[in-house]
Write a protein that holds these residues in place. Structure first.
Motif, mmCIF file in Angstrom:
data_model
loop_
_atom_site.group_PDB
_atom_site.id
_atom_site.type_symbol
_atom_site.label_atom_id
_atom_site.label_comp_id
_atom_site.label_asym_id
_atom_site.label_seq_id
_atom_site.Cartn_x
_atom_site.Cartn_y
_atom_site.Cartn_z
ATOM 1 N N ASP A 1 0.982 -1.257 0.093
ATOM 2 C CA ASP A 1 -0.150 -0.045 -0.090
ATOM 3 C C ASP A 1 0.978 1.309 0.077
ATOM 4 O O ASP A 1 1.276 1.826 0.915
ATOM 5 C CB ASP A 1 -0.981 0.171 1.416
ATOM 6 C CG ASP A 1 -2.010 1.126 1.091
ATOM 7 O OD1 ASP A 1 -2.178 1.742 -0.076
ATOM 8 O OD2 ASP A 1 -2.377 1.463 2.368
ATOM 9 N N GLY B 1 -0.344 4.447 1.102
ATOM 10 C CA GLY B 1 -1.222 4.338 2.381
ATOM 11 C C GLY B 1 -2.668 4.740 2.173
ATOM 12 O O GLY B 1 -3.584 5.166 3.074
ATOM 13 N N PHE C 1 2.070 -2.286 4.590
ATOM 14 C CA PHE C 1 1.222 -1.227 4.686
ATOM 15 C C PHE C 1 1.927 0.151 5.062
ATOM 16 O O PHE C 1 2.954 0.166 6.085
ATOM 17 C CB PHE C 1 0.340 -1.113 5.891
ATOM 18 C CG PHE C 1 -0.929 -2.243 5.040
ATOM 19 C CD1 PHE C 1 -1.492 -2.193 4.152
ATOM 20 C CD2 PHE C 1 -1.101 -3.288 6.062
ATOM 21 C CE1 PHE C 1 -2.386 -3.084 3.873
ATOM 22 C CE2 PHE C 1 -2.174 -4.233 5.588
ATOM 23 C CZ PHE C 1 -2.716 -4.196 4.620
ATOM 24 N N HIS C 2 1.524 1.489 4.315
ATOM 25 C CA HIS C 2 2.313 2.833 4.827
ATOM 26 C C HIS C 2 1.086 3.599 5.860
ATOM 27 O O HIS C 2 -0.116 3.154 5.489
ATOM 28 C CB HIS C 2 2.589 3.433 3.656
ATOM 29 C CG HIS C 2 3.880 3.133 3.110
ATOM 30 N ND1 HIS C 2 4.853 3.945 2.776
ATOM 31 C CD2 HIS C 2 4.351 1.698 2.713
ATOM 32 C CE1 HIS C 2 6.016 3.064 2.230
ATOM 33 N NE2 HIS C 2 5.610 2.027 2.181
ATOM 34 N N ASP C 3 1.581 4.146 6.693
ATOM 35 C CA ASP C 3 0.551 4.883 7.572
ATOM 36 C C ASP C 3 0.188 6.109 7.152
ATOM 37 O O ASP C 3 -0.150 7.195 8.161
ATOM 38 C CB ASP C 3 1.049 4.883 8.667
ATOM 39 C CG ASP C 3 0.134 4.762 10.276
ATOM 40 O OD1 ASP C 3 -1.125 4.206 9.681
ATOM 41 O OD2 ASP C 3 0.386 5.313 11.215
ATOM 42 N N THR C 4 0.081 6.681 5.936
ATOM 43 C CA THR C 4 -0.233 7.838 5.515
ATOM 44 C C THR C 4 -1.413 8.369 6.003
ATOM 45 O O THR C 4 -1.390 9.921 6.639
ATOM 46 C CB THR C 4 -0.369 7.964 3.984
ATOM 47 O OG1 THR C 4 0.642 6.987 3.299
ATOM 48 C CG2 THR C 4 -0.253 9.478 3.455
ATOM 49 N N TYR C 5 -2.590 7.621 6.030
ATOM 50 C CA TYR C 5 -3.708 8.207 6.707
ATOM 51 C C TYR C 5 -4.162 7.412 8.089
ATOM 52 O O TYR C 5 -5.312 7.371 8.384
ATOM 53 C CB TYR C 5 -4.792 7.889 5.626
ATOM 54 C CG TYR C 5 -4.643 8.812 4.362
ATOM 55 C CD1 TYR C 5 -4.958 9.999 4.267
ATOM 56 C CD2 TYR C 5 -4.181 8.037 3.293
ATOM 57 C CE1 TYR C 5 -4.865 10.739 3.086
ATOM 58 C CE2 TYR C 5 -3.858 8.732 2.245
ATOM 59 C CZ TYR C 5 -4.217 10.052 1.974
ATOM 60 O OH TYR C 5 -3.939 10.676 0.899
ATOM 61 N N GLN D 1 -3.926 4.439 8.617
ATOM 62 C CA GLN D 1 -4.734 3.076 8.347
ATOM 63 C C GLN D 1 -3.991 1.855 8.678
ATOM 64 O O GLN D 1 -4.435 0.869 8.520
ATOM 65 C CB GLN D 1 -5.768 3.216 7.255
ATOM 66 C CG GLN D 1 -6.538 4.137 6.916
ATOM 67 C CD GLN D 1 -7.787 4.398 7.942
ATOM 68 O OE1 GLN D 1 -8.425 3.427 8.049
ATOM 69 N NE2 GLN D 1 -7.538 5.294 8.928
ATOM 70 N N ALA D 2 -2.530 1.810 8.862
ATOM 71 C CA ALA D 2 -2.028 0.764 8.809
ATOM 72 C C ALA D 2 -1.902 -0.516 9.655
ATOM 73 O O ALA D 2 -2.345 -1.706 9.276
ATOM 74 C CB ALA D 2 -0.533 1.143 8.895
ATOM 75 N N ALA E 1 4.093 8.952 -0.590
ATOM 76 C CA ALA E 1 4.177 7.890 0.120
ATOM 77 C C ALA E 1 5.104 8.321 1.583
ATOM 78 O O ALA E 1 6.050 8.724 1.387
ATOM 79 C CB ALA E 1 4.997 6.723 -0.376
ATOM 80 N N ASN F 1 6.542 3.835 6.527
ATOM 81 C CA ASN F 1 5.974 2.597 6.928
ATOM 82 C C ASN F 1 5.288 2.195 7.908
ATOM 83 O O ASN F 1 5.432 3.107 8.942
ATOM 84 C CB ASN F 1 7.210 1.424 6.676
ATOM 85 C CG ASN F 1 7.617 1.418 5.463
ATOM 86 O OD1 ASN F 1 7.232 0.730 4.361
ATOM 87 N ND2 ASN F 1 8.748 2.068 5.206
ATOM 88 N N LEU F 2 4.423 1.413 8.080
ATOM 89 C CA LEU F 2 4.031 0.931 9.541
ATOM 90 C C LEU F 2 5.289 0.444 10.349
ATOM 91 O O LEU F 2 6.053 0.051 10.252
ATOM 92 C CB LEU F 2 3.361 -0.513 9.264
ATOM 93 C CG LEU F 2 2.775 -1.108 10.695
ATOM 94 C CD1 LEU F 2 2.222 -0.341 11.616
ATOM 95 C CD2 LEU F 2 2.343 -2.704 10.333
#
Length: 317
Positions: free
Chosen positions: A191, A194, A222-226, A228-229, A260, A263-264
């Protein structure tokens, strides 16, 4: 570091153990503007191993022109290769046959190729179409398998693309199946920006299993942009995924996708898994101390909420 731990309250339907695929030394550091000394990178990997992480992506054998931060791969890998004798897996990224050749020369036993679910990112990252990228990977994967190596296939932009927007579920699933059909042992669903949410994660995993892909061969990245990770990770675990990519301290981004972010964070993941009673083999205190140390090397605080919380508790005690 004396570490508080969450209350252990398991949920039904989750795996007993999760393997964390630590990407901090490669994905976490690749976008750093200032060059991180090879001695610091080697110590980072050694500290991560001492904290109990058994899969640590060490570096990438990409051309230095494209990722200058990882230009020291030939120097770094021999410094940490001895960790393999204690059971630590040290996969490396190889973008093409030349990268594989460099990895083989140093005795690497696990490699990864890096594909895209979308045409826009395939062009930006590899200067090829999706089909052309897969054609480039085919002989690389075949040669690696012939040499007895384990091969991972990364698939970026599985949930959203900064140029194309939302990515249709079947499109991502189809490219993922093609990577596995090349001979990859494992598929990591990325992702990259994110954009995923839990329902989207579940839908993609269901599309893969519906096409005959066992989730034992699937990892999530998963990336934690929003923010949601972790919720996306939980959705993946509930579907049966048992391998999760994460980066110590939440380091990372992508040099070819400016939207981007990090990361998580491995510490955030371990905190959640500890609370769920899921075994990882990771000492969260030693891992947090490692990320605090690394943040000091980089000259800025860790973005991980768990690192900040635990290090604050340590300062107050």
């Amino acid at each position: 570091m004396t570490t508080a731990l969450p209350m252990n309250v398991p949920m039904s339907g989750l795996p007993e153990r999760v393997r964390i695929h630590e990407v901090g030394p490669r994905d976490g550091l690749q976008n750093e503007k200032g060059t991180v000394p090879v001695e610091v990178k080697a110590e980072f990997i050694e500290r991560l191993a001492a904290a109990g992480l058994t899969t640590i992506e060490a570096t990438s054998f990409v051309h230095p022109k494209w990722v200058p931060q990882l230009a020291d791969a030939e120097e770094l890998f021999p410094r940490v290769a001895a960790l393999a004798s204690s059971g630590v897996r040290l996969p490396v990224l190889v973008p093409n046959d030349r990268g594989l050749e460099r990895a083989l020369a140093l005795g690497a036993t696990e490699v990864a190729v890096f594909g895209s679910a979308t045409e826009s990112f395939a062009k930006a990252n590899l200067n090829r179409t999706v089909d052309e990228a897969l054609a480039m990977f085919a002989p690389v994967v075949a040669r690696a398998k012939d040499a007895g190596l384990r091969v991972r296939g990364y698939l970026s932009m599985c949930f959203g693309d900064p140029w194309e927007g939302s990515v249709p579920v079947e499109q991502a699933a189809a490219v993922g199946r093609r990577l596995l059909d090349l001979g990859c042992d494992e598929l990591s669903l990325g992702d990259t920006i994110g954009a995923a949410t839990p329902g989207h994660v579940t839908a993609l995993l269901d599309a893969l299993t519906g096409g005959g892909t066992p989730l034992q061969r699937v990892a999530v990245h998963f990336h934690d942009t929003y923010g949601q990770a972790l919720s996306n990770t939980l959705a993946a675990l509930q579907r049966g995924v048992t391998t999760v990519d994460a980066s110590a301290g939440g380091l990372g981004g992508c040099p070819y996708a400016k939207s981007a972010t990090g990361n998580l964070a491995t510490e955030d993941l371990v905190w959640m898994l500890n609370g769920l009673g899921i075994d990882t083999g990771v000492d969260i205190g030693r891992l947090t101390a490692t990320s605090v140390w690394m943040a000091g090397q980089l000259g800025r605080p860790s973005p991980s909420r768990t690192v900040r919380a635990l290090s604050h508790q340590e300062q107050q005690s």
